[in-house]
Design an enzyme around this catalytic site. Sequence first.
Site, short mmCIF file in Angstrom:
data_model
loop_
_atom_site.label_atom_id
_atom_site.label_comp_id
_atom_site.label_asym_id
_atom_site.label_seq_id
_atom_site.Cartn_x
_atom_site.Cartn_y
_atom_site.Cartn_z
N TYR A 1 69.75 72.39 -44.61
CA TYR A 1 68.51 72.23 -43.86
C TYR A 1 68.71 72.59 -42.39
O TYR A 1 67.91 73.34 -41.81
CB TYR A 1 68.03 70.78 -43.97
N ILE B 1 59.05 62.27 -37.07
CA ILE B 1 57.60 62.08 -37.14
C ILE B 1 57.33 61.39 -38.48
O ILE B 1 57.83 61.86 -39.52
CB ILE B 1 56.84 63.43 -37.10
P1 NAD Z 1 55.58 66.74 -45.60
O1 NAD Z 1 56.45 66.81 -46.81
O2 NAD Z 1 54.99 65.43 -45.23
O3 NAD Z 1 54.43 67.85 -45.69
C1 NAD Z 1 54.83 69.18 -45.99
C2 NAD Z 1 53.63 70.07 -46.22
O4 NAD Z 1 54.13 71.37 -46.56
C3 NAD Z 1 52.75 69.61 -47.39
O5 NAD Z 1 51.42 69.94 -47.12
C4 NAD Z 1 53.30 70.44 -48.55
O6 NAD Z 1 52.32 70.64 -49.56
C5 NAD Z 1 53.63 71.74 -47.83
N1 NAD Z 1 54.61 72.54 -48.56
C6 NAD Z 1 55.83 72.17 -48.99
N2 NAD Z 1 56.39 73.16 -49.70
C7 NAD Z 1 55.50 74.19 -49.70
C8 NAD Z 1 55.49 75.48 -50.27
N3 NAD Z 1 56.50 75.94 -51.00
N4 NAD Z 1 54.40 76.27 -50.04
C9 NAD Z 1 53.35 75.82 -49.33
N5 NAD Z 1 53.31 74.60 -48.77
C10 NAD Z 1 54.36 73.80 -48.97
O7 NAD Z 1 56.50 67.28 -44.39
P2 NAD Z 1 56.39 67.03 -42.80
O8 NAD Z 1 57.25 65.87 -42.45
O9 NAD Z 1 54.98 67.06 -42.35
O10 NAD Z 1 57.16 68.34 -42.29
C11 NAD Z 1 56.48 69.51 -41.89
C12 NAD Z 1 57.46 70.44 -41.21
O11 NAD Z 1 58.07 69.76 -40.11
C13 NAD Z 1 58.62 70.87 -42.12
O12 NAD Z 1 58.95 72.22 -41.84
C14 NAD Z 1 59.74 69.95 -41.71
O13 NAD Z 1 61.01 70.50 -41.96
C15 NAD Z 1 59.47 69.82 -40.22
N6 NAD Z 1 60.05 68.62 -39.61
C16 NAD Z 1 59.60 67.36 -39.93
C17 NAD Z 1 60.17 66.27 -39.29
C18 NAD Z 1 59.70 64.86 -39.56
O14 NAD Z 1 60.26 63.92 -39.00
N7 NAD Z 1 58.68 64.65 -40.37
C19 NAD Z 1 61.21 66.44 -38.37
C20 NAD Z 1 61.64 67.72 -38.08
C21 NAD Z 1 61.05 68.81 -38.70
#
Ligand code: NAD
Length: 261
Positions: A155, A188
């Site tokens: 990741y 987040i």
């Molecule tokens: P989440 O799992 O809550 O939501 C992810 C979203 O992406 C969902 O709508 C899901 O349907 C969609 N998704 C997943 N795989 C997919 C695919 N193959 N095609 C289309 N859509 C797809 O995740 P989140 O926490 O909101 O994370 C969103 C982004 O932020 C990600 O790239 C994650 O790596 C990054 N991120 C999140 C955090 C955190 O603390 N939540 C921290 C750093 C980075």
Amino acid sequence: MRYEHKVAIITGGTKGIGAGCVRAFVGAGARVVFCSQHAGEGDAMAAELSARGPGTARFVQCDVSRVADIEHLVAQTVAWYGQIDCLINNAGWHPPHRPIDDFSADEFRALLDLNLVSVFAAARAALPYLRKTHGNIINIGSLVGSMGQLHATTYVATKGAVIALTKALAIDEAAHDVRVNAVSPGNIFTPLWQEAIDAADDPARARADGDAAQLLGRMGTPDEAGALCLFLAAEATFTTGVDHLLTGGAELAYGRKTRKA
Ligand code: NAD
């Protein structure tokens, strides 16, 4: 902040950070097209947000691991609205934490397709339109892409590459007045974070540690992420090639970091 009559594509907008972005952009008057990999998953959300306005939202099924799906998402947006002003590459996934011994090369390749090649493919498909509007791209990276994370080699590698790609693309696209930025969240609280809590040996402890990792003593919210992305798209017109940390100060100060007992 206003983003009236602008057209934004947001990948992975049905939950978490992406959903926060969809709400922020619709609230600013934009016409938003968002996706997830599941058919129909965002239809009710699109109808509800469009009814509330002032902007509109439409949902398209698109698995961002598939380049053909991404090209369809962009083509559908252009067929509906004839322009693109902003692309937010948000869809991504963090696999459960494991040492490198327990990841296979095939798993790593699949994660590269989902978290990194998708960013490249969506940018490539949308740029002919973004160049016409002098639009902008926001790639969701991660704080751990620049500082590392325990048991998350694959990741971290994908997110470090998203930040590097952002800088390289910002250089190229400056010639067309297209800005390219990254937003790197720390913690987040989203369904993805809930997945990590559910997988932990001690879920209550995992949640408390998640909150305590920030100077601000809590995790961020999807709406706070949406607000930063809207600011970058609508207001931050002299900002390009920057990795914007959205971390509540998680990267500051010493902590207990030794891996030895
Ligand atoms: P989440 O799992 O809550 O939501 C992810 C979203 O992406 C969902 O709508 C899901 O349907 C969609 N998704 C997943 N795989 C997919 C695919 N193959 N095609 C289309 N859509 C797809 O995740 P989140 O926490 O909101 O994370 C969103 C982004 O932020 C990600 O790239 C994650 O790596 C990054 N991120 C999140 C955090 C955190 O603390 N939540 C921290 C750093 C980075």
